[in-house]
Write an enzyme that holds these catalytic residues in place. Structure first.
Site, mmCIF file in Angstrom:
data_model
loop_
_atom_site.group_PDB
_atom_site.id
_atom_site.type_symbol
_atom_site.label_atom_id
_atom_site.label_comp_id
_atom_site.label_asym_id
_atom_site.label_seq_id
_atom_site.Cartn_x
_atom_site.Cartn_y
_atom_site.Cartn_z
ATOM 1 N N GLU A 176 -64.937 24.403 -46.341
ATOM 2 C CA GLU A 176 -64.187 25.762 -45.890
ATOM 3 C C GLU A 176 -63.200 26.311 -46.915
ATOM 4 O O GLU A 176 -61.998 26.365 -46.711
ATOM 5 C CB GLU A 176 -63.290 25.405 -44.585
ATOM 6 C CG GLU A 176 -64.547 24.641 -43.546
ATOM 7 C CD GLU A 176 -63.696 24.452 -42.191
ATOM 8 O OE1 GLU A 176 -62.617 24.478 -42.250
ATOM 9 O OE2 GLU A 176 -64.313 24.754 -41.041
ATOM 10 N N GLU A 388 -71.727 22.050 -39.847
ATOM 11 C CA GLU A 388 -70.533 21.670 -38.804
ATOM 12 C C GLU A 388 -70.801 22.500 -37.748
ATOM 13 O O GLU A 388 -70.803 23.771 -37.630
ATOM 14 C CB GLU A 388 -68.938 21.878 -39.267
ATOM 15 C CG GLU A 388 -68.648 20.779 -40.431
ATOM 16 C CD GLU A 388 -67.164 21.088 -40.545
ATOM 17 O OE1 GLU A 388 -66.288 21.471 -39.716
ATOM 18 O OE2 GLU A 388 -66.886 20.710 -41.809
HETATM 19 C C1 BGP Z 1 -63.596 22.196 -39.675
HETATM 20 C C2 BGP Z 1 -62.951 21.124 -40.620
HETATM 21 C C3 BGP Z 1 -63.599 19.439 -40.270
HETATM 22 C C4 BGP Z 1 -63.167 19.239 -38.706
HETATM 23 C C5 BGP Z 1 -63.607 20.444 -37.810
HETATM 24 C C6 BGP Z 1 -63.305 20.206 -36.574
HETATM 25 O O1 BGP Z 1 -62.458 23.265 -39.813
HETATM 26 O O2 BGP Z 1 -64.095 21.377 -41.907
HETATM 27 O O3 BGP Z 1 -62.826 18.901 -41.061
HETATM 28 O O4 BGP Z 1 -62.115 18.707 -38.488
HETATM 29 O O5 BGP Z 1 -63.146 21.717 -38.266
HETATM 30 O O6 BGP Z 1 -61.823 20.628 -36.465
HETATM 31 P P1 BGP Z 1 -60.845 19.754 -35.497
HETATM 32 O O7 BGP Z 1 -61.091 18.343 -36.413
HETATM 33 O O8 BGP Z 1 -59.456 20.543 -36.046
HETATM 34 O O9 BGP Z 1 -61.122 19.717 -34.289
#
Ligand code: BGP
Length: 491
Positions: A176, A388
């Site tokens: 990201e 993701e």
């Molecule tokens: C993205 C990241 C991840 C992951 C995901 C979910 O932004 O790359 O590392 O954590 O989001 O977010 P969160 O964990 O805040 O729910």
């Protein structure tokens, strides 16, 4: 029509959110190791001086994948994973970033993880930097805005490509990368730039951003573009089989109304959130509107133009092989100041009346995934991968231990259906790794309560629990999805 043969179905994780073993076997401290736990209404406190005694930092134990990797990979294999996305922590291999020789225990640990994947025919997809940076480098150099960091990181990337040649083919440089532009979160997590004192990191609340220097942020991001481009070239030289991708936090932004002002505002946000980084990494140059963005954000334009000119060739010669992104939600944008605002991961915007939101306020929008896939493929014409996607939810085990997460199945099914339509429309899609395939620590809030997994892990927000793993209903569902290459999505 169906998903292509060899489609990479799997799951995704990040080392700092699940590995634990934060000081095991010679590992150095990393920036996430000084970020305390939190919750949706409780900011995470960053302690830049170092680890404070008797304080709970969720990354220190994570879900202890470090000691459970065999068991966990066996469960992924049972689901039929073709691909497993994980990240390497640089501080496990080069504890302060600059050792002349790597920490052999760290090197062996990742080798064993990759061998375990190989045993089951699972293709590892490795992120070289997932919100992780050796703390010693932040202390010594200040973070990614310091140009010295480029070569230090490129040496690490080069080492990984050589060391794991034959075991790993799919690489991502920076997770990201566009989050680097999000004030505070991006500086710390993305760029290793720390606040001078303890600082409360929270979403949807007013953070004190007085310490943030926008020139450092944009210079830091540029240095990451350069490091990534160099890594792409090195990876190809070491093994022509290597595929190196970018990774963008994908956000589909809609105009709230057809008022042309809203339409233009949505276009501007899409550029800023998605295409600023995507264009540099996929096309090898800054987009024409970058200058306007720098001016608007108060960035030193002369500095950026000099950097872009100086590094022109490196960026052009280091374009990525494929484009990957995370997708959780979409946003709507309005130029009307009275429009209601929405909670979100790193994006904010106004509430879309056509969509429901998750318990954490993330607007659920499967069609937005199709929209995003088609838009990005039209723009770059290179293979894509969804690395993701998933639903953070509260899972409650029944008395007999079973976990009925039909809401997660619904979320995933609807996104996979839309993904399939994009494939039918000709998008070259390599794979899909669902986020947080095993419960892990939330990046934004530091909670365990916000669970994504097919596999439940017994651990709570305060760090209590047995760490025992158990299957949720979605486990068998996803197994069937993979076995039928996405054809059978029924319950
Ligand atoms: C993205 C990241 C991840 C992951 C995901 C979910 O932004 O790359 O590392 O954590 O989001 O977010 P969160 O964990 O805040 O729910």
């Amino acid at each position: 029509m169906a998903f292509p043969e060899g489609f990479l179905w799997g799951g995704a994780t990040a080392a700092n959110q699940f590995e634990g073993g934060y000081d095991a076997d010679g590992k150095g401290l990393s920036v996430p190791d000084i970020i305390m736990g939190g919750a949706v209404d409780k900011p995470r406190v960053v302690t830049p001086a170092g680890v404070r005694p008797n304080t709970y930092y969720p990354s220190h134990e994570g879900i202890d994948f470090y000691h459970h990797y065999k068991e966990d990979i066996a469960l992924f294999a049972e689901m039929g994973f073709k691909c497993f996305r994980l990240s390497i922590q640089m501080s496990r291999i080069f504890p302060t970033g600059e050792e002349s020789a790597p920490n052999q225990a760290g090197v062996e640990y990742y080798r064993n993880v990759f061998l375990e994947c190989q045993k089951y025919g699972i293709e590892p997809l490795v992120t070289l930097s997932h919100y992780e940076f050796p703390l010693a480098l932040s202390h010594k150099y200040g973070g990614w805005d310091n140009e010295k960091v480029i070569d230090i990181w490129v040496r690490y990337a080069d080492f990984c490509f050589r060391e794991y040649k034959g075991l790993v083919k799919y690489w991502l440089t920076f997770n990201e990368i566009n989050c680097g532009m999000m004030p505070g979160f991006g500086d710390i997590y993305g760029l290793g730039i720390l606040p001078p004192n303890d600082w409360a990191l929270s979403f949807g609340h007013d953070n004190d951003t007085s310490w943030i220097d926008i020139n450092r942020t944009f210079h830091g991001l540029h240095n990451q573009f350069v490091a990534s481009a160099k890594a792409v070239q090195i990876a190809h030289a070491i093994d022509p089989q290597n595929m190196v991708g970018c990774m963008i936090a994908g956000n589909a932004t809609y105009p709230y109304t057809c008022n042309p002002d809203d339409v233009l505002d949505a276009q501007k946000k899409m550029r800023e959130y998605n295409f600023y980084c995507g264009d540099v990494q996929c096309r090898g140059e800054y987009p024409g509107w970058a200058k306007a963005l720098w001016i608007e954000r108060g960035v030193d334009v002369e500095m950026m133009e000099d950097l872009a000119y100086r590094d022109e060739e490196v960026l052009l010669n280091g374009v990525v092989d494929y484009y990957t992104f995370s997708y959780y939600m979409s946003s709507a944008t309005s130029t009307d100041p009275s429009a209601a605002s929405l909670g979100g991961n790193i994006f904010s915007g106004v509430k879309n009346p056509y969509l429901q939101a998750s318990d954490w306020g993330w607007q659920i929008d499967p069609k937005g995934l199709r929209y995003y896939l088609e838009m990005v493929y039209d723009r770059y014409q290179i293979p894509l991968m969804v690395v993701e996607n998933g639903l953070g939810a509260v899972d409650v085990p029944e008395a007999d231990g079973s976990i009925h997460d039909g809401y997660r199945i619904d979320y995933l099914r609807s996104h996979i259906q839309e993904m399939e339509k994009a494939v039918d429309d000709g998008v070259d899609l390599l794979g899909y790794t669902m986020w947080g395939c095993i419960d892990l620590v939330s990046a934004s809030t530091g909670e365990m309560k916000k669970r994504y997994g097919f596999i439940y892990v017994d651990k709570d927000n305060e760090g209590n629990g047995t760490l025992a793993r158990s299957k949720k209903d979605s486990f068998d569902w996803y197994k069937k999805v993979i076995a039928t290459n996405g054809e059978d999505l029924s319950d």
